[in-house]
Design a protein around this motif. Structure first.
Motif, short mmCIF file in Angstrom:
data_model
loop_
_atom_site.label_atom_id
_atom_site.label_comp_id
_atom_site.label_asym_id
_atom_site.label_seq_id
_atom_site.Cartn_x
_atom_site.Cartn_y
_atom_site.Cartn_z
N ASP A 1 43.81 59.65 18.07
CA ASP A 1 42.80 60.65 18.45
C ASP A 1 43.44 61.97 18.89
O ASP A 1 42.75 62.87 19.36
CB ASP A 1 41.89 60.11 19.54
CG ASP A 1 42.60 59.95 20.88
OD1 ASP A 1 43.85 60.08 20.93
OD2 ASP A 1 41.91 59.69 21.89
N THR B 1 37.95 47.74 18.64
CA THR B 1 38.49 48.06 19.97
C THR B 1 39.34 46.88 20.42
O THR B 1 39.11 45.74 20.00
CB THR B 1 37.38 48.32 21.02
OG1 THR B 1 36.61 47.12 21.18
CG2 THR B 1 36.50 49.48 20.63
N ASN C 1 36.90 57.44 25.83
CA ASN C 1 37.05 56.44 24.76
C ASN C 1 38.44 55.81 24.75
O ASN C 1 38.96 55.45 23.69
CB ASN C 1 36.76 57.10 23.41
CG ASN C 1 35.34 57.60 23.31
OD1 ASN C 1 34.39 56.91 23.69
ND2 ASN C 1 35.18 58.82 22.81
N ASP D 1 41.40 53.13 25.08
CA ASP D 1 41.49 51.73 24.68
C ASP D 1 42.79 51.15 25.24
O ASP D 1 43.73 51.89 25.57
CB ASP D 1 41.48 51.61 23.16
CG ASP D 1 40.95 50.26 22.68
OD1 ASP D 1 40.62 49.41 23.54
OD2 ASP D 1 40.87 50.05 21.46
#
Length: 282
Positions: free
Chosen positions: A91, A166, A233, A235
């Motif tokens: 990301d 995920t 977001n 993880d």
């Protein structure tokens, strides 16, 4: 003529024989749990390499299990990443170091990387990391270094959540069995030869291969707890470690279970025999 053909066949067989003999590992280590041998870890290749712009090391091996009633795999951490080019998550966020290699979703959002295990086809362990050599030239000390720590683990438990893309809704418990440290260093040194390709100024050296036991390093344990990506977001992996004794619990039926199975098959046999007799009776 027949004798000549036989001799030629013998020569061909003799010449071909070394080609089918397994190579002797350059490193090997027996793996034990609670005093019981569960296999041998073998490293067949560990060499530096240099291409036009990239360089690193290539490592190849496998775990030869003798205790096969449990699931084994590898968990690898990148403990040292001394490179001026930041390592990025898929990301765009900077990756923490040490980290699990590869992080959740990999470096390019690879779906098979949402489990913490190294993306090698167990029992094979293979990796070929590489770095741009020119990065070493921009470092103050003219060198960069990468260090990895790989552990053969036994999977004790695994509970997967509903979301396949995920990692944070999955939980694992593993027992580290045997680890090894490896990596490489790239050094830039201008040898001052005019008109010669500058790439000869870079030296690639593999770091000393070292078995690590009985416990993983603090870096490896820290890598298991890291969070990746930008909030909200983020993880992460949920991996805890435990003693390896759970890995050796037998999965074969107990003697009493065997007895029940035999009695069951005997009953099926007798029923079939009775049915056969009734069908054949005139």
């Amino acid at each position: 003529m027949k004798k000549i053909l036989l001799n030629i066949s013998a020569v061909i067989a003799f010449v071909s024989f070394p080609l089918i003999v397994n190579a002797v590992p350059i490193e090997s280590k027996d793996v034990f749990c609670d005093g019981v041998k569960c296999g041998t870890m073998e490293i067949d290749k560990y060499d530096p390499y240099k291409t036009m712009w990239l360089s690193g090391v290539e490592i190849d091996g496998q775990f030869v299990a003798t205790k096969k009633n449990r699931e084994y795999n590898y968990i690898q951490s990148l403990n040292v990443y001394d490179d001026p080019t930041p390592k990025k998550y898929h990301d765009g966020a900077d990756l923490p170091v040490p980290l699990v290699d590869a992080p959740p979703g990999g470096y390019q959002d690879d779906p098979f990387d949402y489990r913490p295990f190294y993306e090698s086809a167990y029992p094979t362990f293979y990796d070929k990391p590489s770095t741009f050599m020119l990065d070493a030239k921009t470092e103050a000390d003219k060198k960069l270094e990468l260090e990895f720590e790989t552990w053969l683990i036994c999977l004790i438990s695994e509970n997967l959540g509903d979301n396949a893309t995920t990692a944070k809704d999955d939980t694992y418990q593993v027992a580290p069995l045997l680890g090894w440290l490896w990596g490489y260093e790239i050094v830039y040194d201008d040898i001052g030869m005019i008109g010669v390709d500058e790439l000869i100024d870079f030296t690639v050296t593999k770091t000393s291969f070292t078995w690590k036991m009985p416990d993983p390093s603090d870096d490896w344990n820290t890598a298991l707890t890291q969070k990746y990506g930008n909030a909200p977001n983020q993880d992460w992996f949920n991996v805890t470690t435990a003693e390896c004794s759970d890995c050796l619990d037998p999965t074969v039926p107990t003697p009493s279970s065997f007895l029940l199975i035999l009695l069951g098959w005997f009953g099926v046999f007798m029923a079939g025999k009775r049915r056969s007799n009734s069908i054949n009776r005139p």
